[in-house]
Write an enzyme that holds these catalytic residues in place. Structure first.
Site, PDB file in Angstrom:
ATOM      1  NE  ARG A   9      -3.970  -2.030   2.184  1.00 49.04           N
ATOM      2  CZ  ARG A   9      -3.839  -3.003   3.075  1.00 49.04           C
ATOM      3  NH1 ARG A   9      -2.892  -2.940   3.989  1.00 49.04           N
ATOM      4  NH2 ARG A   9      -4.647  -4.033   3.065  1.00 49.04           N
ATOM      5  CE  LYS A  16      -0.778  14.291 -13.901  1.00 53.15           C
ATOM      6  NZ  LYS A  16      -1.084  14.886 -15.219  1.00 53.15           N
ATOM      7  CD  GLU A  20       6.585  16.739 -21.882  1.00 57.49           C
ATOM      8  OE1 GLU A  20       6.065  17.725 -21.326  1.00 57.49           O
ATOM      9  OE2 GLU A  20       5.917  15.760 -22.260  1.00 57.49           O
ATOM     10  CE  LYS A  55       5.153  17.718 -13.272  1.00 60.63           C
ATOM     11  NZ  LYS A  55       5.253  16.600 -14.183  1.00 60.63           N
ATOM     12  CD  GLU A  62      -4.021  16.932 -14.950  1.00 54.26           C
ATOM     13  OE1 GLU A  62      -2.891  16.452 -14.840  1.00 54.26           O
ATOM     14  OE2 GLU A  62      -4.758  16.725 -15.922  1.00 54.26           O
ATOM     15  NE  ARG A  89       0.478  17.303 -12.059  1.00 54.70           N
ATOM     16  CZ  ARG A  89       1.089  16.398 -11.319  1.00 54.70           C
ATOM     17  NH1 ARG A  89       0.757  16.258 -10.054  1.00 54.70           N
ATOM     18  NH2 ARG A  89       2.040  15.641 -11.832  1.00 54.70           N
ATOM     19  CG  ASN A 138      -2.308  17.786 -19.128  1.00 55.31           C
ATOM     20  OD1 ASN A 138      -1.361  17.048 -18.887  1.00 55.31           O
ATOM     21  ND2 ASN A 138      -3.367  17.861 -18.345  1.00 55.31           N
ATOM     22  CG  HIS A 168       0.744  16.500 -22.928  1.00 53.20           C
ATOM     23  ND1 HIS A 168       1.550  17.607 -23.057  1.00 53.20           N
ATOM     24  CD2 HIS A 168       1.513  15.556 -22.316  1.00 53.20           C
ATOM     25  CE1 HIS A 168       2.734  17.349 -22.520  1.00 53.20           C
ATOM     26  NE2 HIS A 168       2.744  16.111 -22.073  1.00 53.20           N
ATOM     27  CG  HIS A 215      -1.481  11.689 -24.821  1.00 54.16           C
ATOM     28  ND1 HIS A 215      -2.079  11.931 -23.612  1.00 54.16           N
ATOM     29  CD2 HIS A 215      -0.150  11.650 -24.562  1.00 54.16           C
ATOM     30  CE1 HIS A 215      -1.150  12.037 -22.662  1.00 54.16           C
ATOM     31  NE2 HIS A 215       0.024  11.880 -23.215  1.00 54.16           N
ATOM     32  CG  HIS A 239       5.311  11.786 -24.204  1.00 58.25           C
ATOM     33  ND1 HIS A 239       3.942  11.731 -24.228  1.00 58.25           N
ATOM     34  CD2 HIS A 239       5.618  12.797 -23.337  1.00 58.25           C
ATOM     35  CE1 HIS A 239       3.443  12.629 -23.413  1.00 58.25           C
ATOM     36  NE2 HIS A 239       4.443  13.293 -22.857  1.00 58.25           N
TER      37      HIS A 239
END
Ligand code: GLY
Length: 351
Positions: free
Chosen positions: A113, A135, A177, A215, A225, A229, A233, A236, A240, A250
């Site tokens: 966990r 993330k 990026e 960031k 997010e 946040r 993106n 993105h 994607h 990417h």
């Protein structure tokens, strides 16, 4: 340079510098049995690093490539962690690019966990973006990062020495990026404007510091997010869809996504045209970095349908994009899917 990251769920830090491995790694490894995750590319390039610093830890070398960011790998890694007898006090060290960081972070989130995770990014992309912010994810059913968790690393060790062996294409991916940050961060925009978008390797450390500092602030204010946040993106949503359709990396996909979404936002009057033109100049210079080969975008309209799979979408038939609005300003820009597909079909002829 040390940047603290305090979110509602955790406190961590990001350490950037040439001495960071020697200064921090022995301390973070000591006192417990640890797990080290890397991939075949990184292991082949940096074997002496693992032998010098991580001797005696449980090492798992994942086959390199985004296609391995899946359930099978997740299961294999977790089974090895259990078989190695890792305890709750053990730490997982993810040494690699975005794939290793994402799946490693998820294993750390799931094992018992949640155990501590230390990210050691080896690519520019992972240094400026994916290793920071907690993330973690795998790709499932053809959708990127659809299964994951937020799990903040206790520490991110960014050592630019890893960039010395970075292939040209990987460098370009990271630049994708970095250029993204210019859409909302004035410091990054100014840094790129100062060199007219001509990004060279000697600028790397400054650009990493700008990106990470920006960031970290965003993540502190909006870890999960729900709002701000989303700015991270930029490029993105379309990126994607391009990544899934054309098999580009990417970072390259994000660059194309940023180009397309900026053009759409200018056309719709959402982005200041003069500012958008400057951003497009940075994007074009980055796209040209390794010879600038352009994919055959003749079926871009069909690819556009995949943007609706993106998890940022609200499920109401609209495509949601994070776009630059003006210097240091961004906004969400929404188009109904048919209009978006039509726009991309038209744009494909002009790219
Ligand atoms: N890569 C986008 C984010 O971390 O939110």
């Amino acid at each position: 340079m040390v940047i603290d990251v305090k979110t509602s769920s955790a406190t961590g830090k990001i350490d950037i510098g040439e001495d960071v491995i020697a200064r921090r790694l022995p301390y973070l490894l000591q006192g417990q049995k640890n797990f080290v995750l890397t991939d075949t590319n990184v292991y082949a390039l940096h074997r002496p690093f693992f032998e010098k610093w991580m001797q005696g830890e449980e090492l798992f070398v994942l086959p390199a490539g985004e296609e391995h960011k899946n359930f099978q790998s997740l299961q294999a890694i977790l089974e090895r962690m259990a078989a190695a007898g890792l305890k709750r006090t053990s730490r997982l060290f993810a040494v690699g690019g975005g794939v290793v960081g994402d799946i490693g972070g998820l294993c750390a989130a799931l094992y018992m966990r949640g155990i501590d995770c230390v990210q050691i990014p080896t690519t520019l992309l992972a240094m400026v973006d994916s290793s920071v912010g907690g993330k973690t994810a795998i790709d499932v059913a053809g959708v990127k990062n659809i299964v994951g968790a937020f799990h903040q690393p206790i520490e991110v060790l960014i050592d630019p020495m890893f960039l010395g062996t970075l292939p040209e294409r990987e460098w370009k991916c990271g630049i994708g990026e970095v250029v993204k940050y210019a859409a909302m961060d004035r410091h990054t925009f100014d840094a790129l404007a100062a060199v007219d978008g001509n990004i060279t390797k000697d600028l790397a450390v400054g650009l990493i510091e700008n990106s990470v500092r920006y960031k970290a602030g965003v993540v502190e204010r909006d870890e999960k997010e729900t709002g701000e946040r989303k700015c991270l993106n930029v490029g993105h949503t379309t990126g994607h869809a391009i990544e899934l359709t054309y098999g580009l990396s990417h970072g390259e996909s994000v660059l194309w996504g940023m180009k397309i979404e900026t053009l759409l936002a200018i056309e719709a009057g959402v982005c200041n045209p003069a500012h958008g033109a400057r951003l497009l100049q940075f994007v074009d210079k980055a796209l040209a970095l390794d010879g600038g080969e352009k994919p055959d975008f003749s079926n871009l309209g069909a690819a556009a349908g995949k943007a609706s799979l993106d998890k940022k979408n609200t499920g109401d038939g609209n495509v949601v994009m994070s776009v630059a609005k003006d210097y240091g300003e961004w906004t969400l820009f929404t188009l109904p899917l048919p209009q978006y597909v039509q726009a991309l079909t038209e744009l494909a002829k002009k790219l």
